[in-house]
Write a protein that holds these residues in place. Sequence first.
Motif, PDB file in Angstrom:
ATOM      1  N   GLU A 126       0.975  -1.250  -0.035  1.00  0.00           N
ATOM      2  CA  GLU A 126      -0.333   0.011   0.262  1.00  0.00           C
ATOM      3  C   GLU A 126       1.114   1.305  -0.122  1.00  0.00           C
ATOM      4  OE1 GLU A 126      -2.848   0.274   3.249  1.00  0.00           O
ATOM      5  OE2 GLU A 126      -1.085  -0.927   5.188  1.00  0.00           O
ATOM      6  N   ARG A 143      -8.509  -3.994   1.731  1.00  0.00           N
ATOM      7  CA  ARG A 143      -9.702  -3.149   1.994  1.00  0.00           C
ATOM      8  C   ARG A 143     -10.170  -4.505   3.275  1.00  0.00           C
ATOM      9  NH1 ARG A 143     -11.684  -2.987  -2.952  1.00  0.00           N
ATOM     10  NH2 ARG A 143     -12.227  -5.180  -2.394  1.00  0.00           N
ATOM     11  N   LYS A 145      -7.667  -5.543   5.193  1.00  0.00           N
ATOM     12  CA  LYS A 145      -6.997  -5.102   6.049  1.00  0.00           C
ATOM     13  C   LYS A 145      -7.303  -3.967   6.730  1.00  0.00           C
ATOM     14  CE  LYS A 145      -2.249  -3.230   7.002  1.00  0.00           C
ATOM     15  NZ  LYS A 145      -2.582  -1.832   6.682  1.00  0.00           N
ATOM     16  N   ARG A 146      -7.588  -2.720   6.453  1.00  0.00           N
ATOM     17  CA  ARG A 146      -8.842  -1.406   6.923  1.00  0.00           C
ATOM     18  C   ARG A 146      -9.705  -1.492   7.268  1.00  0.00           C
ATOM     19  NH1 ARG A 146      -8.268   0.048   0.844  1.00  0.00           N
ATOM     20  NH2 ARG A 146      -5.999   0.666   1.231  1.00  0.00           N
ATOM     21  N   LYS A 147     -10.643  -2.737   7.277  1.00  0.00           N
ATOM     22  CA  LYS A 147     -11.422  -2.940   8.045  1.00  0.00           C
ATOM     23  C   LYS A 147     -11.313  -3.573   9.191  1.00  0.00           C
ATOM     24  CE  LYS A 147     -14.947  -3.015   4.034  1.00  0.00           C
ATOM     25  NZ  LYS A 147     -15.901  -3.790   3.127  1.00  0.00           N
TER      26      LYS A 147
END
Length: 154
Positions: A126, A143, A145-147
Motif C-alpha cells: 500500500e 480493504r 486490512k482496513r476493516k
Amino acid sequence: MKHLFVLLHLVILSFGTVHSQTLELDINNLNSAESCAEQEQNVLLVASLILSTPYPELDRGLSGFVLKWMECTDRYTFEIGETEMKAIGDETGLLGVVLAAYAADAIENEEVDRLSAVTRFLEYAENEAMEVPQHSGIKKMLRDKRKGKLADRI
C-alpha cells in the motif's frame, strides 16, 4: 502453487552468488540447518532491503537467497497460503516480497505469525513509493486490512 516454487527455485539456483551493492551472499552455502542459522542476520538484512526497495527495482536474486534460507532452516516452518498467492496474481516478483515479510517477521519475533507477515507485506504493497501494481487481489486484502477483517481472510 508447487510449480511456482519449483520454477522459482530453479531460477534462483541458476544465480549462484548474489551481489547487491557491497553485500555478497552465497546461496549455494545454504545447505544445512547450521549454515542457515549462521545466515539469519544476513537474511534479516536482505529482507529489510527487499521491503524497502520499490518493486520495479527489486533484485530478484535477493529473494532467492531468502527462499533458499527458508527451505533449509529448521528453526521455522513457513507456509505461504493461497490468499497470498491470489494477492500477488501475475506479479510473481511479489512472491519475493511475501517471502521477505515472512522471514523478517519470523526472525524478529522468533516465531512464524502469518497475520503479522501478511500485514507487513500489505504495508509494503500500500506504500505508493513501492510502486506495487494494485490489482484486485491486493485491493481486496488491503480493504480487509482496513476493516480489521484480515485475520478472517487468511
